[in-house]
Design an enzyme around this catalytic site. Structure first.
Site, PDB file in Angstrom:
ATOM      1  CB  SER A 196      -0.946   0.000   1.204  1.00  0.00           C
ATOM      2  OG  SER A 196      -0.223  -0.134   2.414  1.00  0.00           O
TER       3      SER A 196
ATOM      4  CG  ASP B   9      -2.466   5.304   8.159  1.00  0.00           C
ATOM      5  OD1 ASP B   9      -1.282   4.966   8.379  1.00  0.00           O
ATOM      6  OD2 ASP B   9      -3.020   5.171   7.051  1.00  0.00           O
TER       7      ASP B   9
ATOM      8  CG  HIS C  57      -0.834   4.085   4.407  1.00  0.00           C
ATOM      9  ND1 HIS C  57      -1.477   3.373   5.419  1.00  0.00           N
ATOM     10  CD2 HIS C  57      -0.456   3.161   3.489  1.00  0.00           C
ATOM     11  CE1 HIS C  57      -1.497   2.094   5.115  1.00  0.00           C
ATOM     12  NE2 HIS C  57      -0.873   1.924   3.948  1.00  0.00           N
TER      13      HIS C  57
END
Length: 423
Positions: free
Chosen positions: A147, A394, A397
């Protein structure tokens, strides 16, 4: 004066109380302790320098292609620049992901969009979408990995998006492969989901969160057949290997009777997978056509005390980069970076050049660049989590526009130099 003489005599007498052998043992012990202490100090300094070199230089191979004048693109500092950055606007990118659209999902502090990377000894070329698209005319550029590579792929799509009229671009998703097409240039910018590069039980692009991760370290063709005719390949794999050991499968997932499992520790299992990947490249890559890149580890920011923050906190609430030059957190593994370097070095001796793009330290400074809570949540957030936002932040990312745009600026600089326009 007499007292000084008496003290000297007494000292001499005390020394004589110990037998000659005992005094020698005591002296030797002290020498041994001093020697051991010196060794530990030297070892600590060496390890620190070694790790910093891994973060900064990747054994000098990271900037071979763009090293004229001694410029290292990966050594520099972040400079606040709200005049020429960001390179695009979040809301204007047609194919922005809700996982990365931090402004859309409520982030008020937008300074993360305005930082420019400034190498110490040169200037990084400003991204020019038209120039890149010309290099990509009639070509395939494919990101392969997890990702974070998808994060970089979306950044690249956003960087070229505004240069292409709506009728001349499209996006197509087909299982593990996502294809952005610039029709006028007959060029594609693609992402292929393969988080461990080799085959695994996490290969489904949607349902890949499994508690017991299993890899087939000698099997890659299932994925690799989708990349075979690519002109530019950008690989990454790290995030999904973050565990102490992993179960390895010999046999196939489809035939239970042939399965043999063995648990292998890190980084050995990582090295095994990289060797399989390297063997595939040697056999299948057209060395006169395909440009190969490997993105180094993207750091996480899950422990605030590492950058001087409060213990127990993470990237949530951070608004400034780390300004201490040379900072290296613990969100990456130098051992795993060295494993990648070793494999790339072996490939180079056999005539296949895979350029590592060392994004690790320059990204490590950007503790404020993650989505934290400012993204779409596909899972239900509980009231308990809402009362403590760091628990669902998060810190892996990156918000867009943001840090991955720099990764692509560096990639763009390499492509411009290594891939001249051909008729």
């Amino acid at each position: 004066m007499a007292k000084r003489g008496e003290n000297t005599v007494k000292k001499h007498q005390v020394m004589q109380v110990l037998p000659a052998g005992a005094w020698g043992i005591k002296s030797s012990f002290r020498s041994l302790v001093a020697l051991l202490f010196a060794f530990l100090v030297v070892a600590a300094i060496y390890l620190r320098q070694s790790n910093e070199q891994v973060f900064q230089h990747a054994n000098g191979r990271t900037h071979d292609a763009i090293s004229s004048g001694g410029c290292n693109l990966f050594s520099g500092k972040w400079v606040y620049d709200n005049k020429s950055y960001p390179l695009y606007k979040e809301r204007e990118c047609t194919f922005m992901s809700d996982q990365l659209a931090c402004e859309k999902f409520g982030r008020k502090d937008l300074n993360y969009q305005f930082w420019r990377w400034q190498p110490h000894q040169c200037d990084l070329p400003r991204f020019n979408a038209t120039a890149l698209l010309e290099r990509l005319r009639n070509k395939r550029l494919v990101f392969v990995g997890d990702s974070l590579n998808r994060n970089q792929w979306i950044s690249m799509v956003c960087l070229v998006d505004s240069a292409i009229p709506p009728a001349f671009k499209s996006m197509h998703n087909n299982g593990s492969i996502n294809v952005f097409k610039a029709k006028e240039y007959n060029a594609t910018i693609e992402f292929y989901w393969s988080p461990l590069l080799v085959e695994s039980n996490s290969d489904d692009p949607v349902n890949h969160r499994v508690p017991d991760r299993i890899v087939r370290v000698e099997a890659i063709e299932k994925h690799a057949r989708h990349w075979t005719d690519s002109d530019i390949l950008i690989f990454n794999t790290y995030l999904w290997w973050r565990r102490r050991q992993m179960k390895v499968l010999w046999g196939s997932f489809e035939s239970p009777e042939d399965r043999i499992y063995k648990t292998v520790k890190l980084p050995r299992v990582y090295e095994m997978a990289l060797q399989t990947w390297a063997r595939w490249l040697e056999v299948h890559v057209n060395r006169n056509k395909t440009l190969l890149f490997f993105m180094s580890m993207s750091p996480t920011h899950e422990m605030a005390d590492k950058w001087g923050g409060t213990s127990g906190e993470n990237c949530y609430g951070e608004t400034e980069p780390v300004m201490k030059e040379g900072y290296a957190g613990d969100g990456v593994s130098p051992r795993m970076m060295r494993a990648v370097e070793s494999v790339l070095g072996e490939l180079k001796t056999r005539g296949l050049n895979v350029q590592m793009i060392n994004i690790t330290q320059l990204s490590d400074y950007r503790k404020e660049g993650h989505p934290s809570i400012y993204r779409k949540h596909w899972e239900t957030i509980t009231q308990q989590q809402l009362s403590n936002p760091k628990t669902f932040s998060d810190c892996i990312h990156w918000c867009l526009p943001g840090v991955p745009d720099l990764w692509n600026q560096i990639l763009y600089a390499y492509i411009l130099q290594l891939n001249p326009i051909t008729e």
